[in-house]
Design an enzyme around this catalytic site. Structure first.
Site, PDB file in Angstrom:
ATOM      1  N   LYS A 214       0.777  -1.349   0.046  1.00 33.10           N
ATOM      2  CA  LYS A 214       0.003   0.028   0.039  1.00 33.10           C
ATOM      3  C   LYS A 214       0.817   1.396   0.099  1.00 33.10           C
ATOM      4  O   LYS A 214       1.797   1.236   0.608  1.00 33.10           O
ATOM      5  CB  LYS A 214      -0.810  -0.056   1.390  1.00 33.10           C
ATOM      6  CG  LYS A 214      -2.049  -1.014   1.085  1.00 33.10           C
ATOM      7  CD  LYS A 214      -3.182  -0.895   1.973  1.00 33.10           C
ATOM      8  CE  LYS A 214      -2.777  -1.303   3.435  1.00 33.10           C
ATOM      9  NZ  LYS A 214      -4.093  -1.209   4.390  1.00 33.10           N
ATOM     10  N   PHE A 241      19.166   1.537  12.002  1.00 30.58           N
ATOM     11  CA  PHE A 241      18.631   3.030  12.105  1.00 30.58           C
ATOM     12  C   PHE A 241      17.823   3.373  13.318  1.00 30.58           C
ATOM     13  O   PHE A 241      17.599   4.504  13.914  1.00 30.58           O
ATOM     14  CB  PHE A 241      17.517   3.103  10.916  1.00 30.58           C
ATOM     15  CG  PHE A 241      18.315   3.359   9.546  1.00 30.58           C
ATOM     16  CD1 PHE A 241      18.894   4.491   9.149  1.00 30.58           C
ATOM     17  CD2 PHE A 241      17.974   2.397   8.503  1.00 30.58           C
ATOM     18  CE1 PHE A 241      19.658   4.583   7.852  1.00 30.58           C
ATOM     19  CE2 PHE A 241      18.748   2.408   7.412  1.00 30.58           C
ATOM     20  CZ  PHE A 241      19.299   3.462   7.096  1.00 30.58           C
TER      21      PHE A 241
HETATM   22  N1  LIG Z   1       1.738   1.471   3.747  1.00 28.08           N
HETATM   23  C1  LIG Z   1       1.415   0.481   4.787  1.00 28.08           C
HETATM   24  O1  LIG Z   1       1.117  -0.519   4.867  1.00 28.08           O
HETATM   25  C2  LIG Z   1       1.329   1.300   6.126  1.00 28.08           C
HETATM   26  C3  LIG Z   1       1.315   0.628   7.235  1.00 28.08           C
HETATM   27  C4  LIG Z   1       1.488   1.245   8.552  1.00 28.08           C
HETATM   28  C5  LIG Z   1       1.649   2.656   8.689  1.00 28.08           C
HETATM   29  N2  LIG Z   1       1.792   3.228   7.575  1.00 28.08           N
HETATM   30  C6  LIG Z   1       1.718   4.839   7.665  1.00 28.08           C
HETATM   31  O2  LIG Z   1       3.045   5.257   8.049  1.00 28.08           O
HETATM   32  C7  LIG Z   1       2.988   6.054   8.694  1.00 28.08           C
HETATM   33  C8  LIG Z   1       3.731   6.354  10.124  1.00 28.08           C
HETATM   34  O3  LIG Z   1       4.901   5.859   9.912  1.00 28.08           O
HETATM   35  P1  LIG Z   1       6.020   6.167  11.032  1.00 28.08           P
HETATM   36  O4  LIG Z   1       5.547   5.676  12.319  1.00 28.08           O
HETATM   37  O5  LIG Z   1       7.360   5.560  10.466  1.00 28.08           O
HETATM   38  O6  LIG Z   1       6.025   7.682  11.173  1.00 28.08           O
HETATM   39  P2  LIG Z   1       6.917   8.780  10.324  1.00 28.08           P
HETATM   40  O7  LIG Z   1       7.294   8.315   8.995  1.00 28.08           O
HETATM   41  O8  LIG Z   1       6.316  10.250  10.303  1.00 28.08           O
HETATM   42  O9  LIG Z   1       8.238   9.017  11.356  1.00 28.08           O
HETATM   43  C9  LIG Z   1       8.286   9.230  12.644  1.00 28.08           C
HETATM   44  C10 LIG Z   1       9.312  10.501  12.981  1.00 28.08           C
HETATM   45  O10 LIG Z   1      10.543   9.823  13.096  1.00 28.08           O
HETATM   46  C11 LIG Z   1      11.699  10.613  12.488  1.00 28.08           C
HETATM   47  N3  LIG Z   1      12.488   9.391  11.836  1.00 28.08           N
HETATM   48  C12 LIG Z   1      12.410   8.565  11.072  1.00 28.08           C
HETATM   49  N4  LIG Z   1      13.620   7.704  11.061  1.00 28.08           N
HETATM   50  C13 LIG Z   1      14.259   8.133  12.135  1.00 28.08           C
HETATM   51  C14 LIG Z   1      15.439   7.483  12.533  1.00 28.08           C
HETATM   52  N5  LIG Z   1      16.193   6.545  12.115  1.00 28.08           N
HETATM   53  N6  LIG Z   1      16.034   8.408  13.676  1.00 28.08           N
HETATM   54  C15 LIG Z   1      15.389   9.260  14.161  1.00 28.08           C
HETATM   55  N7  LIG Z   1      14.235   9.777  13.796  1.00 28.08           N
HETATM   56  C16 LIG Z   1      13.688   9.230  12.703  1.00 28.08           C
HETATM   57  C17 LIG Z   1      10.661  11.137  11.345  1.00 28.08           C
HETATM   58  O11 LIG Z   1      11.479  12.294  10.977  1.00 28.08           O
HETATM   59  C18 LIG Z   1       9.393  11.419  12.036  1.00 28.08           C
HETATM   60  O12 LIG Z   1       9.408  12.462  12.502  1.00 28.08           O
HETATM   61  C19 LIG Z   1       1.547   6.754   8.708  1.00 28.08           C
HETATM   62  O13 LIG Z   1       1.337   7.709   7.784  1.00 28.08           O
HETATM   63  C20 LIG Z   1       0.916   5.445   8.532  1.00 28.08           C
HETATM   64  O14 LIG Z   1      -0.511   5.911   7.697  1.00 28.08           O
HETATM   65  C21 LIG Z   1       1.367   2.677   6.117  1.00 28.08           C
END
Ligand SMILES: NC(=O)c1ccc[n+]([C@@H]2O[C@H](COP(=O)([O-])OP(=O)(O)OC[C@H]3O[C@@H](n4cnc5c(N)ncnc54)[C@H](O)[C@@H]3O)[C@@H](O)[C@H]2O)c1
Length: 452
Positions: A214, A241
């Site tokens: 997705k 990471f």
């Molecule tokens: N496509 C799918 O199947 C699927 C499944 C679950 C969630 N999602 C989507 O994913 C999103 C949430 O993803 P998330 O929780 O990864 O949030 P995100 O991508 O917003 O990242 C969270 C925060 O962590 C920071 N960050 C990222 N990597 C880092 C690192 N290694 N060190 C320090 N900071 C870091 C980013 O800058 C951000 O501020 C939502 O929009 C959700 O809808 C999609």
């Protein structure tokens, strides 16, 4: 999916004037051949054409199976210049890998989350310099508030300016689920589908957002209302990471891991119950990628099981044709809650609040014992996750369930735990008195845990 619907239509049809054709290619030309005929020469396609003749005229139905193949690869030190994965890990064929890596110049377009760029951008630049790669690195502020089409358009403009050979130069996304979702959508639109690669840098993205098909952005106030089902060519998983992630982000990912444990894997639940705090504190850094289960520590084991169980559920249902999805646990009420309180709750936190409430529903329905319910809630708290939220009102729950009913072909299709590590999909709407009782007990018992 359209193809599947057509297939059903054909199988159910009783029209006597229907003819089924194979498609056979001889010397570059495809022709139809009535199915009963033996294919003597040429290449047989998996596609079929059904022809129906009636008094109104002729109609044709095309059934064309589309196969996607993608790799999910655990690796270490992905940004070490001696590591080939980032450039060539998506190619399984060694001969092709050799041929492509020798053809110069190698080009890559990379979209990277802005924060990740601050932390790892210079390492990434050094990697491409050392590998003699012509690259464009585009850092973007990929936050939930600006997860929208403007960001997709920005990426598309830059990709277009840079110029890519879509057969051999996949777009690379490096960041959290946000970044991966937005880049995936952009790639699925560019020239109708350009291959892309996901490199998750958050724990949540590592075990969830990066392993399925997705993509998406928010639209008209709705979460992921625009999107596509287009998997990446490959996902490269490097848990190092996580070292720079704040603890709250580790807990955030734990929610999706716990979801898989509750739905399908008692062993994973027990592991999270007993070692969850340790995994949080070490940011899952003790992981090995040797693949040998004998030497597996709990971080490695938990991530492996989470990914395996997730792939088991996703692979046969990549396009979500089947709406009975265990992985929807925690995702019935949470989208509405997450969007309503944005940015107060992270995705996994909203999911956990939803799961916590549903555990009470399962208990109220007699599916979970009080002891099982309490163990699950204790485990959630141990993982640093919120289990209750004041904005998750009964009205919001009822509205979300009604919405679900509307969009799920008239059946609720609600996954609920039926034990620790087992679940079932329930189709009927939950009776109002069960919902109200569950909500009251949930609030009585957990509201003191407070909001995040
Ligand atoms: N496509 C799918 O199947 C699927 C499944 C679950 C969630 N999602 C989507 O994913 C999103 C949430 O993803 P998330 O929780 O990864 O949030 P995100 O991508 O917003 O990242 C969270 C925060 O962590 C920071 N960050 C990222 N990597 C880092 C690192 N290694 N060190 C320090 N900071 C870091 C980013 O800058 C951000 O501020 C939502 O929009 C959700 O809808 C999609």
């Amino acid at each position: 999916m359209a193809g599947r619907d057509s297939w059903n239509m054909i199988s159910n049809s009783s029209c006597s004037q229907q003819t089924k054709f194979n498609l056979v290619q001889v010397k570059g030309t495809w022709t139809r051949q009535v199915e009963q005929r033996q294919v003597e020469e040429g290449r047989l396609s998996d596609a079929k054409i059904y022809e129906n003749k009636s008094e109104q005229g002729v109609s044709w139905t095309v059934v064309s199976p589309i196969v996607f193949t993608y790799r999910v690869i655990q690796c270490k030190n992905i940004l070490d210049p001696s590591n080939d994965t980032l450039l060539w890990g998506h190619i399984g064929d060694e001969a092709l890998k050799g041929a492509l890596s020798n053809s110069k110049p190698v080009k890559r377009f990379v979209v990277i989350d802005e924060t990740v760029s601050e932390l790892y951008g210079s390492q990434l630049t050094r990697y491409f310099e050392a590998r003699d790669v012509v690259c464009k690195i585009l850092p973007l502020p990929t936050t939930e508030e600006n997860k929208c089409m403007e960001l997709v358009t920005k990426i598309l403009e830059e990709v277009h300016q840079f110029g890519l050979d879509r057969r051999s130069e996949p777009i690379i996304a490096i960041g959290g689920g946000m970044c991966l979702d937005v880049v995936g959508l952009a790639a699925s639109l560019y020239r109708r589908r350009t291959p892309y690669i996901r490199v998750p840098t958050t724990f949540l993205a590592y075990i969830d957002a990066s392993v399925g098909a997705k993509t998406g952005v928010n639209f008209a106030g709705g979460k992921n209302k625009l999107g596509s089902y287009v998997p990446p060519m490959a996902t490269f998983l490097d848990c190092s990471f996580f070292r720079t992630l704040p603890p709250r982000q580790i807990s955030n990912g734990m929610a999706e891991m716990l979801k898989m444990a509750l739905m399908k894997h008692r062993g994973l639940f027990e592991l999270l119950e007993s070692e969850g705090s340790m995994l949080l504190n070490t940011k899952l850094q003790s992981c090995e990628t040797s693949g040998s289960s004998e030497s597996e520590d709990s971080a490695t084991a938990s991530m492996r099981i989470a990914i395996e169980t997730m792939l088991e559920e996703l692979a046969p249902n990549l396009w979500e044709d089947d709406l009975d999805r265990l992985v929807d646990f925690g995702h019935l009420v949470s989208p509405e809650l997450e969007m309503r309180v944005l940015p107060a709750l992270l995705h996994g936190e909203a999911v956990n609040i939803d799961m916590s409430f549903m555990v009470y529903v399962a208990h109220q329905r007699g599916l979970l014992t009080a002891d099982e319910k309490n163990r699950i809630i204790r485990c959630m708290l141990g993982l640093g996750l919120p289990v209750w939220h004041q904005d998750c009102t009964l009205a919001l729950v009822q509205k979300s369930l009604k919405e679900r009913l509307k969009h799920s072909a008239g059946s609720l299709r609600m996954p609920l735990p039926t034990g620790l590590g087992s679940a079932e999909i329930f189709h009927d709407m939950i009776e109002d008195d069960i919902l109200c009782k569950a909500y009251k007990t949930w609030t009585d018992e957990l509201s003191s845990t407070g909001n995040k």
